[in-house]
Motif scaffolding. Sequence first.
Motif, PDB file in Angstrom:
ATOM      1  N   ASP A 217      52.677  19.689   6.214  1.00  0.00           N
ATOM      2  CA  ASP A 217      51.754  18.556   6.252  1.00  0.00           C
ATOM      3  C   ASP A 217      51.127  18.318   7.627  1.00  0.00           C
ATOM      4  N   GLU A 218      51.525  19.100   8.624  1.00  0.00           N
ATOM      5  CA  GLU A 218      50.930  18.929   9.955  1.00  0.00           C
ATOM      6  C   GLU A 218      49.441  19.271   9.905  1.00  0.00           C
ATOM      7  N   ILE A 219      48.619  18.444  10.518  1.00  0.00           N
ATOM      8  CA  ILE A 219      47.177  18.664  10.514  1.00  0.00           C
ATOM      9  C   ILE A 219      46.788  19.546  11.693  1.00  0.00           C
ATOM     10  N   VAL A 220      46.130  20.646  11.388  1.00  0.00           N
ATOM     11  CA  VAL A 220      45.636  21.591  12.394  1.00  0.00           C
ATOM     12  C   VAL A 220      44.138  21.764  12.167  1.00  0.00           C
ATOM     13  N   MET A 221      43.350  21.414  13.160  1.00  0.00           N
ATOM     14  CA  MET A 221      41.898  21.509  13.053  1.00  0.00           C
ATOM     15  C   MET A 221      41.394  20.836  11.760  1.00  0.00           C
ATOM     16  N   GLY A 222      41.942  19.670  11.474  1.00  0.00           N
ATOM     17  CA  GLY A 222      41.458  18.869  10.364  1.00  0.00           C
ATOM     18  C   GLY A 222      41.963  19.250   8.993  1.00  0.00           C
ATOM     19  N   LYS A 223      42.937  20.173   8.914  1.00  0.00           N
ATOM     20  CA  LYS A 223      43.424  20.613   7.605  1.00  0.00           C
ATOM     21  C   LYS A 223      44.941  20.786   7.654  1.00  0.00           C
ATOM     22  N   ARG A 224      45.602  20.534   6.530  1.00  0.00           N
ATOM     23  CA  ARG A 224      47.048  20.723   6.476  1.00  0.00           C
ATOM     24  C   ARG A 224      47.428  22.168   6.781  1.00  0.00           C
ATOM     25  N   MET A 225      48.533  22.332   7.476  1.00  0.00           N
ATOM     26  CA  MET A 225      48.985  23.671   7.831  1.00  0.00           C
ATOM     27  C   MET A 225      49.194  24.539   6.582  1.00  0.00           C
ATOM     28  N   GLU A 226      49.776  23.958   5.535  1.00  0.00           N
ATOM     29  CA  GLU A 226      49.987  24.718   4.309  1.00  0.00           C
ATOM     30  C   GLU A 226      48.678  25.235   3.736  1.00  0.00           C
ATOM     31  N   ASP A 227      47.622  24.425   3.844  1.00  0.00           N
ATOM     32  CA  ASP A 227      46.329  24.813   3.285  1.00  0.00           C
ATOM     33  C   ASP A 227      45.617  25.849   4.149  1.00  0.00           C
ATOM     34  N   HIS A 228      45.930  25.884   5.432  1.00  0.00           N
ATOM     35  CA  HIS A 228      45.420  26.955   6.291  1.00  0.00           C
ATOM     36  C   HIS A 228      46.096  28.288   5.948  1.00  0.00           C
TER      37      HIS A 228
END
Length: 435
Positions: free
Chosen positions: A31-42
């Motif tokens: 759930d950490e946000i990286v560049m505006g998106k969840r890490m899982e979704d990256h």
Amino acid sequence: MSTGFFDGIDKVVYEGPDSTNPLAFRHYNPDEIVMGKRMEDHLRFAVAWWHSFAWEGGDPFGGPTFVRPWHPQDGMDRARLKADVAFEMFDLLGAPFFCWHDADIRPEQGSFADNLATLNEITDYIGGKMATSETRLLWGTANMFSHRRWMGGAATNPDPDVFAFAAATVKGCMDATHKLGGANYVLWGGREGYETLLNTDMGRELDHMGRFLSMVVDYKHKIGFQGTILVEPKPQEPSKHQYDFDAATCIGFLRKYGLEGEVRLNLEQGHAILAGHSFEHEIAVAAAEGMLGSIDMNRNDYQSGWDTDQFPNNTPEVALAYCHILKSGGFTTGGTNFDAKLRRQSLDAQDLVAAHVGGMDICARGLKAAAAMIEDGGLDAALAERYAGWDTPEAQAMLNSDLGAISDRVLAKSINPEPRSGRQEMLENYVNRFV
């Protein structure tokens, strides 16, 4: 009901970088946000069914070392048990995706009709497992390299009956992938190449492979499959020379047969090394041509000349790979599939979980480092400075000029350039600040 295979292993959770728990995430926080998106979704992690569950631990010099409850993989009862164990591990890891070859999930029956029947039966069973799980299918594919029928290739085989068997096999696997809601379908030409040109008509084989892939694309549209068709470059092993050598070769092939708008690439770190490239090179080539689709994340042993398929553990390599992925816009239908296997001495269920935990953590560290570099802007600034001369109107006009006019300009202005530093070491030091 639990299979008992993972008894004593708790669900893997994020505990932070200070954790010493070998079965906890230290860097991967979905759930950490990286560049505006969840890490899982990256990252879109996927577990490879073949290495994690189907592989028995053999190598060219020794037989299987893993003794699993579903071995030997010769019947549907064991295939269902293997699926039960797989979904237990997906849930332990919180893995959002998985991938399979047909031969990983169903027993080999010999005939196409029986193979298709067992494929349909097991994918119905897997579909039932998916109904109570959050794990989805990243991609399916057909194993057209293990059985002896494929020894001379599949789409490139000199025997038209083998081509026909391959086409029917791919149709069945595409149908199964579509049924399970797969996000992609991959074609990996495990033996699409040659051992010797003495018995090979290369032009004919390439034309047949191009026609085969066109049929795949046509069938995708016929059945309404919304996923992406991917091809996977691999330079050699098992064939002496394979037609899908690297990203650039595959892109040229796709353009020759008019498929560049329909097919993208699934790139593997280990295959990049076998081709004499870095992983970041292969990703950058595909991204520059708009053909980056998905990745198989693993690593090779750099003292070995073959594809060892180890779990990733090199943060700088991973960070540079994700830097190019992020700059290209990130994954759409693709993701990060762990095409990686345990070492044959790593026998326990705990080893299987720990390997994925470590790989997911390395990728998370690499992703965060890549994002930090992009947000800092140092590499982009260095590139802009190095190529700044091309931004002038005079330089741009030169590209639309001709050799005669350029020569006149060089004489008139007495152009005699001195070389300028590429600052490679400074940039390497810059990257090391983040990893």
